[in-house]
Motif scaffolding. Structure first.
Motif, PDB file in Angstrom:
ATOM      1  N   GLY A 181       0.707  -1.206   0.021  1.00 47.52           N
ATOM      2  CA  GLY A 181       0.016  -0.050   0.135  1.00 47.52           C
ATOM      3  C   GLY A 181       1.005   1.263   0.215  1.00 47.52           C
ATOM      4  N   TYR A 182       0.113   2.306  -0.258  1.00 46.97           N
ATOM      5  CA  TYR A 182       0.892   3.633  -0.221  1.00 46.97           C
ATOM      6  C   TYR A 182      -0.008   4.744   0.102  1.00 46.97           C
ATOM      7  CZ  TYR A 182      -0.461   5.745  -4.504  1.00 46.97           C
ATOM      8  OH  TYR A 182      -1.312   6.287  -5.759  1.00 46.97           O
ATOM      9  N   PHE A 183       0.617   5.954   0.192  1.00 44.55           N
ATOM     10  CA  PHE A 183      -0.078   7.241   0.553  1.00 44.55           C
ATOM     11  C   PHE A 183       0.747   8.193   0.246  1.00 44.55           C
ATOM     12  CE2 PHE A 183      -1.370  10.836   3.372  1.00 44.55           C
ATOM     13  CZ  PHE A 183      -2.710  10.865   2.996  1.00 44.55           C
ATOM     14  N   HIS A 184       0.345   9.227  -0.388  1.00 45.51           N
ATOM     15  CA  HIS A 184       0.945  10.465  -0.467  1.00 45.51           C
ATOM     16  C   HIS A 184      -0.035  11.868  -0.708  1.00 45.51           C
ATOM     17  CE1 HIS A 184       4.794  12.415  -1.628  1.00 45.51           C
ATOM     18  NE2 HIS A 184       4.070  13.036  -2.607  1.00 45.51           N
ATOM     19  N   SER A 185       0.482  13.006   0.090  1.00 42.83           N
ATOM     20  CA  SER A 185      -0.276  14.032  -0.064  1.00 42.83           C
ATOM     21  C   SER A 185       0.582  15.266  -0.251  1.00 42.83           C
ATOM     22  CB  SER A 185      -1.162  14.306   1.172  1.00 42.83           C
ATOM     23  OG  SER A 185      -0.540  14.689   2.367  1.00 42.83           O
ATOM     24  N   ASN A 186       0.090  16.383  -0.346  1.00 41.05           N
ATOM     25  CA  ASN A 186       0.796  17.680  -0.520  1.00 41.05           C
ATOM     26  C   ASN A 186       1.299  18.106   0.946  1.00 41.05           C
ATOM     27  OD1 ASN A 186      -2.129  18.614  -0.063  1.00 41.05           O
ATOM     28  ND2 ASN A 186      -0.893  20.549   0.569  1.00 41.05           N
ATOM     29  N   ASP A 187       0.869  17.512   2.082  1.00 39.10           N
ATOM     30  CA  ASP A 187       1.439  17.759   3.359  1.00 39.10           C
ATOM     31  C   ASP A 187       2.582  16.581   3.766  1.00 39.10           C
ATOM     32  OD1 ASP A 187       1.718  17.755   6.172  1.00 39.10           O
ATOM     33  OD2 ASP A 187      -0.186  18.607   6.529  1.00 39.10           O
TER      34      ASP A 187
END
Length: 664
Positions: A181-187
């Motif tokens: 799994g992965y997660f990415h945001s502008n924060d």
């Protein structure tokens, strides 16, 4: 000379994934090392703790001289090194997760509170020695290792080289960075927190023969006890307790699913609870062996909820079928404690650490409500419509009783029980929203009341005053998202987990078990931890709530039927401008992203084709135009949702790729 030439642990067969499912720039946030054998990053001088890069050879000269090896992240396993000496004496090795406890004694882990963990020693009398940590003395979690000299004479010296730790994390994985799994945001802070949660869980998936020894040692430590079947198992913490705790799994399992994707460790943890079930009463132990504590109604139910989560994520109906008679026995046991008030009368009063438990406790009753609703789904998957109807009906009756008997209209939140108590606990109120137990008006009130416990570094939990629990705060994070209060949820996340990952004295790679409102590590000092502030774990999976909640609540992607046959995509924007993430099941990979601009928002998803989904976006519809795959959404009129009562637009869609453009 290292112990970790093989990429899987010792003689364990490699059965984990070999590659990350979603490679990309977000891999830079992954704390997992590229190899199972890791070496220090820096060396800290004593006593000023100034850091210099690790070099191959470090000299210690004279009695009492010492140096601290900093691995840069949480590590755990077996240490090896070479020491070449002149003169005679002993080389000591001590281990700590926290920087402010480095020294000649290790931080506490043995659980006895009668003597220190102390240090390990290797004798020297000239010449070169290849030292290998005894396997029973495996150190489950540390970032810092202090090496110190106890010399027989003033001319003794030791040269240290080849210092490394062979990680016991994820024993069946050949590639520790192969997250599914992965997660990415502008924060960037949120990204760091998400991956700290994932790495924490990775440190908690350990070989099944490395549990903490019980009975507890008076001094020193030993991690050589059997914890369950198979090669790998998920435990509560890397350093301690190194045992299965089903309540902790209420947070750890959903977060493991969306990040690591390792559900074999979860399966083995659940199976050991079934294997040790009381065959007469149907009660589950509070914890797995060798600890095997008993007498907890709440943790009994968390084993049942964990069963639901595992089957939901994997679709392994064979596992459910094998354990179904025991599950039914467990349900009979807990429902047998429901009295004429229609509330659970708690008699197994052990729990997560709250001071009070028993009678018609609201937290326990909210957990029973979720046990019944998830049990009804399990019965459905087992083709038992009679039990599905019965347990659904009992859940409805219980919800009515909880709302009628324990809600404090004057204060605007649930009380701890149905007496005249003035305690309005964090756990019960958070779970009531997360488990959809009350009305939209009460949901809004409870979400606001919970903020009254907040400090600059996280919520003080009223049921354990002076303490901040990332475990219970993980449920609160989910509660605010259920109330469709994303700004509030993100505020809570940044102040609580921001404090943890930015704390210069912690591991800055994993998540604390808990801490005090004065910002010290003395969590539970007066509640079972013997006023020993070095005892709390700095890598505890029950604190990993942001890893699942960012995926399911902010990105909004969540499976709702076996293996994701059905799913929802319900993003909540908050103050973010872009978010993306994904995870996998046996059906394939699920991925979504959204990006906000001055003219509107674009939401994309790609899921297995043989699935169906529900997309939910914030209203009101009168001020926005929705295009689904280039076509106007015909039913794009906003209506209040059933939990928070806030306007949303909801529509069904099939699997595959999709794009929703929301023009403001």
């Amino acid at each position: 000379m290292g112990l970790g030439a093989a990429q899987c642990w010792k003689n364990v067969s490699c059965s984990g994934p070999s590659e990350a499912a979603f490679p990309g720039p977000w891999d830079a946030n992954n704390y997992a090392p590229t190899t199972r054998s890791v070496r220090p990053v820096n060396v800290l001088s004593w006593p000023d703790l100034e850091a210099t890069p690790y070099r191959q050879s470090i000299e210690l000269t004279g009695n009492g001289s010492k140096v601290i090896f900093d691995f840069g992240i949480e590590v755990g396993g077996l240490v090896s090194l070479t020491h070449a000496s002149s003169g005679s004496g002993r080389l000591g090795l001590a281990f700590t997760e926290a920087k402010n406890y480095v020294g000649e004694w290790s931080d506490s882990s043995n659980g006895k509170f009668a003597g220190p963990d102390g240090a390990l020693y290797s004798n020297f009398s000239g010449g070169e020695v290849d030292y290998k940590m005894p396997e029973e003395r495996l150190r489950g979690g540390f970032r810092y290792m202090t090496a110190f000299l106890i010399a027989d004479g003033s001319d003794a010296s030791v040269s240290l080289s080849n210092v490394e730790t062979t990680l016991d994390f994820m024993p069946t994985w050949s590639n520790l960075r192969a997250y599914q799994g992965y997660f990415h945001s502008n924060d960037d802070l949120l990204n760091r927190i998400w991956y700290a949660g994932a790495y924490t869980l990775q440190s908690n998936c350990v070989p099944t023969d490395t549990g903490r020894q019980v009975p507890f040692l008076t001094t020193g430590w030993a991690n050589n006890a059997s914890m369950g079947p198979g090669d790998t198992i998920i435990v509560d913490g890397a350093k301690r307790d190194r045992a299965v705790w089903p309540g902790d799994m209420g947070i750890a399992v959903p977060s493991t699913f969306v990040s690591l994707g390792d559900l074999e460790s979860v399966k083995n943890a659940l199976q050991v609870m079934y294997d040790h079930q009381n065959t007469v009463t149907g009660a589950f132990d509070e914890s797995g062996p060798p600890l095997s504590q008993k007498g907890s109604d709440t943790y009994h139910m968390w084993t049942m909820i964990g069963t639901y989560n595992y089957v939901l994520y994997t679709g392994e109906l064979d596992f459910l079928s094998m354990n179904w008679p025991k599950y039914l026995h467990a349900m009979d046991f807990i429902l047998g404690k429901v009295d004429s008030s229609n509330l659970l009368n708690v008699t197994g009063i052990r729990d997560w650490a709250r001071w009070q438990q028993g009678f018609h406790n609201t937290e326990a009753n909210t957990i029973l409500h979720y046990t019944l609703t998830t049990g009804a789904r399990l019965a459905e998957w087992s083709s038992n419509s009679t039990l599905t109807a019965e347990w659904s009906g009992r859940a409805t009756t219980l919800a009515s009783a909880i709302n009628a008997r324990t809600y404090d209209e004057k204060y605007g939140a649930f009380k701890d029980n149905d007496t005249d108590t003035t305690l309005h606990p964090q756990d019960a109120n958070s779970l009531a929203l997360l488990f959809n137990l009350t009305s939209p008006s009460r949901t809004a009130s409870i979400s606001e009341r919970l903020t009254r416990n907040w400090t600059p570094i996280g919520p003080e939990t009223p049921e354990l005053p002076g303490n901040i629990s990332p475990f219970i705060s993980s449920f609160e994070l989910g509660a605010h998202l259920a109330a469709r209060e994303p700004d509030r949820a993100l505020d809570l996340l940044r102040r609580t987990w921001g404090f943890i990952v930015n704390n210069e004295n912690s591991t800055q790679s994993t998540l604390l078990e808990g801490y005090l409102t004065n910002a010290s590590f003395g969590y539970r000092s007066s509640r079972g931890y013997g006023y020993d502030s070095s005892y709390p774990s700095h890598a505890h999976g029950w604190s990993s709530g942001p890893t699942s909640m960012l995926m399911t609540g902010i990105l909004g992607l969540e499976v709702t039927d076996l293996m994701g046959k059905a799913w929802t995509l319900a993003p909540q924007w908050g103050d973010l401008s872009s978010v993306e993430g994904g995870f996998g099941t046996k059906l394939g990979n699920f991925k979504a992203s959204w990006e906000r601009g001055s003219n509107g928002t674009t939401l994309n998803w790609e899921v297995p084709s043989n699935t169906s989904g529900t997309v939910i976006v914030a209203g009101p519809g009168s001020s926005q135009r929705l295009l689904l795959n280039g076509k106007v959404v015909e039913n794009g009129v906003a209506k209040p949702d059933s939990i928070a009562g806030k306007d949303v637009v909801m529509f069904g869609t099939s699997g595959g790729k999709g794009e929703l453009v929301i023009y403001q």
